[in-house]
Design a protein around this motif. Sequence first.
Motif, short mmCIF file in Angstrom:
data_model
loop_
_atom_site.label_atom_id
_atom_site.label_comp_id
_atom_site.label_asym_id
_atom_site.label_seq_id
_atom_site.Cartn_x
_atom_site.Cartn_y
_atom_site.Cartn_z
N GLY A 142 68.09 36.13 21.48
CA GLY A 142 69.15 36.06 20.48
C GLY A 142 69.54 37.44 20.00
O GLY A 142 69.31 38.45 20.67
N ASP A 143 70.14 37.47 18.82
CA ASP A 143 70.60 38.75 18.27
C ASP A 143 69.42 39.57 17.75
O ASP A 143 68.49 39.02 17.15
N SER A 144 69.50 40.87 17.94
CA SER A 144 68.45 41.75 17.46
C SER A 144 68.80 42.27 16.07
O SER A 144 69.96 42.30 15.67
N GLU A 145 67.77 42.69 15.34
CA GLU A 145 67.93 43.25 14.00
C GLU A 145 67.53 44.72 14.04
O GLU A 145 66.38 45.04 14.37
N GLU A 146 68.45 45.60 13.71
CA GLU A 146 68.15 47.02 13.73
C GLU A 146 67.19 47.37 12.61
O GLU A 146 67.35 46.94 11.47
N ILE A 147 66.18 48.18 12.93
CA ILE A 147 65.25 48.69 11.93
C ILE A 147 65.62 50.12 11.55
O ILE A 147 65.77 50.44 10.38
N ALA A 148 65.77 50.97 12.55
CA ALA A 148 66.15 52.36 12.32
C ALA A 148 66.62 52.95 13.63
O ALA A 148 66.06 52.64 14.69
N SER A 149 67.63 53.81 13.56
CA SER A 149 68.17 54.44 14.77
C SER A 149 68.25 55.95 14.56
O SER A 149 69.30 56.48 14.18
N PRO A 150 67.16 56.66 14.80
CA PRO A 150 67.11 58.09 14.49
C PRO A 150 67.81 58.99 15.51
O PRO A 150 67.91 60.20 15.28
N GLU A 151 68.28 58.43 16.63
CA GLU A 151 68.86 59.31 17.65
C GLU A 151 70.30 58.94 18.00
O GLU A 151 70.78 59.20 19.10
N THR A 152 71.02 58.35 17.07
CA THR A 152 72.42 58.00 17.34
C THR A 152 73.29 59.24 17.53
O THR A 152 74.37 59.15 18.13
N ASP A 153 72.85 60.38 17.03
CA ASP A 153 73.65 61.61 17.16
C ASP A 153 73.33 62.38 18.44
O ASP A 153 73.85 63.48 18.65
N ASN A 154 72.48 61.81 19.31
CA ASN A 154 72.11 62.49 20.54
C ASN A 154 72.52 61.63 21.74
O ASN A 154 71.78 60.74 22.16
N PRO A 155 73.69 61.87 22.33
CA PRO A 155 74.15 61.03 23.45
C PRO A 155 73.34 61.21 24.72
O PRO A 155 73.45 60.40 25.64
N ASP A 156 72.52 62.25 24.77
CA ASP A 156 71.74 62.55 25.98
C ASP A 156 70.32 62.00 25.89
O ASP A 156 69.42 62.46 26.59
N SER A 157 70.09 61.00 25.05
CA SER A 157 68.73 60.49 24.91
C SER A 157 68.69 58.97 24.92
O SER A 157 69.68 58.29 24.67
N ARG A 158 67.52 58.45 25.24
CA ARG A 158 67.18 57.05 25.00
C ARG A 158 65.69 56.99 24.71
O ARG A 158 64.92 57.90 25.07
N PHE A 159 65.25 55.91 24.07
CA PHE A 159 63.82 55.74 23.83
C PHE A 159 63.12 55.37 25.12
O PHE A 159 63.68 54.71 26.00
#
Length: 292
Positions: A84-101
């Motif tokens: 189903g739908d996910s719930e965001e907790i925190a997104s500390p790297e939205t300002d870095n387009p060259d990254s993923r977890f």
Amino acid sequence: MKYAVRTILDARAELAEGPFWDEEDQHLYWVNINAGEIHRCDPSPGTDTLVTAGQKVGAAVLDREGNFIAAGEKGFFRLSSEGGDSEEIASPETDNPDSRFNDGKCDPAGRFWAGTMSLSRTTGTAALYCLDEKGAVSRRVEGVTVSNGLAWDLKRSLMFYIDTPTKCVVAFSCNMENGEISSPRIAFSTPPELGSPDGMTIDDEGMLWIAFYRGACVARWNPENGEMIEQVGIPAPHVTSCCFGGKDRATLFVTTARQGMDPEGLRKYPEAGGIFAFEPGVSGAPGYRYRG
């Protein structure tokens, strides 16, 4: 020593990662990163189910209620075990387009640690983060390139960590009560000819087991003197991670990938991207749920 490495699941995943054995329901969880899938596997019959997250998933664990806590493309989110739908907790790297977890797991106190990686492999632009029991996210290690393996020693006073391109295992002093880490030092380096050190776990004798991408193996290391004790071949070149599980946590489960392999490589390693297992003669660390 020869070990009977067997196929648990012929998943043929592009990028299987993040194996997590849950003590409560006795199942193996793993992610197929680029497909955005979180899998639940029963190793005995080799059955597997999945939920899709709607984004790439570097690692996923369970919380106390049995929901998924995951590290996605840019941050941490919660997802029902039914999907189903996910719930965001925190997104500390939205300002870095060259990254993923990328890889992550919970420490013995139930904090969820996960790091990022540079998609272009630009040195030092990624980081290691910690999601604490209150749902707060903090950046703990900076200057990372490809964040990967994590493990905590038997006394819970050291945290071991791999930033893959360095080919080193770094040991941090850690305070399990408050989650603080300090005093990083290189515990040992791995030889380039072995491949790239990826995911990691620790056994009940305090020895580290490391998966080697492009190395077709997992290897056991003594972190006190940097000695490689043994090497176990896996029938896939890209070995991504490992964890202990099964009865008495006496089985080592191993994830692999088939990304980037050409037709010749796939003919040589037809089960690349599968989940493998063997009994190493020692038990190991449990998987921990998130205690937020």
